[in-house]
Motif scaffolding. Structure first.
Motif, PDB file in Angstrom:
ATOM      1  N   THR A 204       1.596  18.873 -15.689  1.00  0.00           N
ATOM      2  CA  THR A 204       0.884  17.745 -16.046  1.00  0.00           C
ATOM      3  C   THR A 204      -0.399  17.572 -15.446  1.00  0.00           C
TER       4      THR A 204
ATOM      5  N   LEU B 128      -4.389  11.030 -13.514  1.00  0.00           N
ATOM      6  CA  LEU B 128      -2.920  11.600 -13.895  1.00  0.00           C
ATOM      7  C   LEU B 128      -2.521   9.509 -14.828  1.00  0.00           C
ATOM      8  N   GLU B 129      -2.029  10.079 -16.663  1.00  0.00           N
ATOM      9  CA  GLU B 129      -1.751   9.224 -17.176  1.00  0.00           C
ATOM     10  C   GLU B 129      -0.435   9.090 -16.854  1.00  0.00           C
ATOM     11  N   LYS B 130       0.429  10.301 -17.146  1.00  0.00           N
ATOM     12  CA  LYS B 130       1.267  10.421 -17.213  1.00  0.00           C
ATOM     13  C   LYS B 130       2.358  12.101 -16.388  1.00  0.00           C
TER      14      LYS B 130
ATOM     15  N   HIS C  44      -8.229  13.346 -19.754  1.00  0.00           N
ATOM     16  CA  HIS C  44      -8.229  12.416 -18.603  1.00  0.00           C
ATOM     17  C   HIS C  44     -10.252  12.967 -17.765  1.00  0.00           C
TER      18      HIS C  44
ATOM     19  N   ASN D 285      -2.976  15.746 -18.730  1.00  0.00           N
ATOM     20  CA  ASN D 285      -3.915  14.871 -18.518  1.00  0.00           C
ATOM     21  C   ASN D 285      -5.102  15.762 -18.225  1.00  0.00           C
TER      22      ASN D 285
END
Length: 378
Positions: A182, A199-201, A189, A186
């Motif tokens: 994770t 966190l986008e995903k 970002h 990310n």
């Protein structure tokens, strides 16, 4: 009425009624009651008297209040002290001063709250109980065992629930969160001016269930008085392992004799009620019997739970362990199997067992469950 100074009150309880005039606490009803309860127990301490230390005069002659009974004392301490203090007082009463009517008097058993200290006392004194008292004492055994089973069952389920795989999962559970992937995905970002990573995903991993081939776990437990905690936890551990698919557990208790309790493993309460604490120790004889239970040496874990103060033949014990190891059996020598795993044991004999291939140490029941899980899943 003014609130007593906590510091003075603590000193008052330590020093007893002899300190009343100096500390000015005399006449405070609850303080006096706490002191009387403590003096009922610790006033009988021969070591303190030999050192010239006296808490006060509650056990001396004169115009004192009538002597407390055990029932009165239990009622008083539950009214006057916090839970942690009550447990310490009950433990000292049973283990330090051997006030056995705490677990042999039906009027006391009806009032007392079950805990592990009292369970140990029941196991040590059940031979003194008549059938009616024994039924009341069994309530303590059932309550404590139920609590231990719930705690250990959680550890066993966790140990056997599976290992993480590299496959992605759509199941977004906290335990399956893949932190490294994770963060890596990310990093673009990350905002340096804020010192934050957005966190986008989020990514999660799946779990695969362990495949468990048929294994035997043979617990060989010393039932001498010093091993009472290990006896209790061995019974509970064997019961939890019994319910696992692919694991066949046995429990063998011993002193100078050997008792196979495997048939009672499913009911640890009845099992513990059959244990007879005390007597000598013949570890070699117990291991020789346990060897006859082995079906497939390379699919067997034998845990010998003892302080290794051998009353039998230590040379025979070493030979038996060496033969088991050479055949492929994984031999564990556990000097303790309880919640503290802090044993006292014969290090010389334990060292000899290590030299022939045994693994010696101490474990909590949860650690043993993890050990079994790791090996049966290989």
């Amino acid at each position: 009425m003014t609130t007593p100074d906590p510091t003075l009150e603590r000193w008052r309880l330590i020093l007893g009624r002899a300190a009343s005039q100096s500390l000015g606490a005399d006449g405070e009803g609850e303080v006096v009651a706490r002191d009387a309860a403590l003096d009922w127990l610790y006033g009988r301490d021969e070591e303190l008297r030999n050192r010239g230390i006296r808490r006060g005069g509650a056990r001396q002659g004169g115009s004192e209040e009538s002597t407390l009974t055990t029932v009165d004392w239990l009622d008083d301490i539950h009214r006057l002290f916090p839970k942690e203090t009550i447990e310490r007082l009950e433990r000292d009463a049973v283990e330090r001063y051997e006030i056995t009517d705490i677990v042999t008097d039906p009027t006391v058993l009806e009032r007392i709250k079950p805990n592990q200290t009292l369970l140990r006392a029941v196991l040590r004194t059940k031979h003194l109980m008549n059938p009616a008292v024994l039924e009341l004492a069994k309530r303590i055994v059932e309550a404590v065992v139920r609590d231990l089973m719930e705690k250990l069952a959680h550890d066993v389920r966790r140990a056997f629930s599976g290992t993480r795989s590299r496959r992605r999962s759509l199941s977004k559970q906290r335990n399956n969160f893949d932190a490294k992937r994770t963060i890596r995905a990310n990093l673009r970002h990350y905002r340096a001016d804020e010192g934050r990573l957005y966190l986008e995903k989020a990514y999660f991993v799946s779990r695969v269930r362990r495949y468990v081939d048929q294994w035997q776990v043979i617990l060989v437990v010393d039932q001498s008085g010093s091993m009472v905690d290990s006896v209790i936890h061995s019974a509970v551990t064997a019961a939890c392992l019994w319910s696992l698919p692919g694991v066949k557990s046995h429990l063998v208790a011993f002193d100078t004799n050997v008792l196979d309790l495997t048939r009672e493993v499913e009911d640890p309460v009845e099992l513990l009620m059959k244990v007879q604490l005390g007597g000598g120790t013949d570890i070699a004889r117990a291991v020789a019997y346990a060897t006859t239970l082995v079906e497939n040496p390379r699919r067997t874990i034998m845990a010998v739970i003892s302080d290794f103060f051998e009353g039998g033949d230590p040379h025979r014990l070493v030979r038996l362990v060496r033969d088991l190891v050479e055949e492929g059996t994984y031999v564990l020598g556990l000097a303790a199997l309880d919640e503290s795993a802090n044993p006292t044991y014969d290090r010389e004999l334990a060292g000899r067992l290590v030299s022939v291939g045994a693994h010696v140490g101490a474990m909590t029941p949860g650690q043993l469950a993890e050990f079994v899980a790791e090996h049966v899943a290989r």
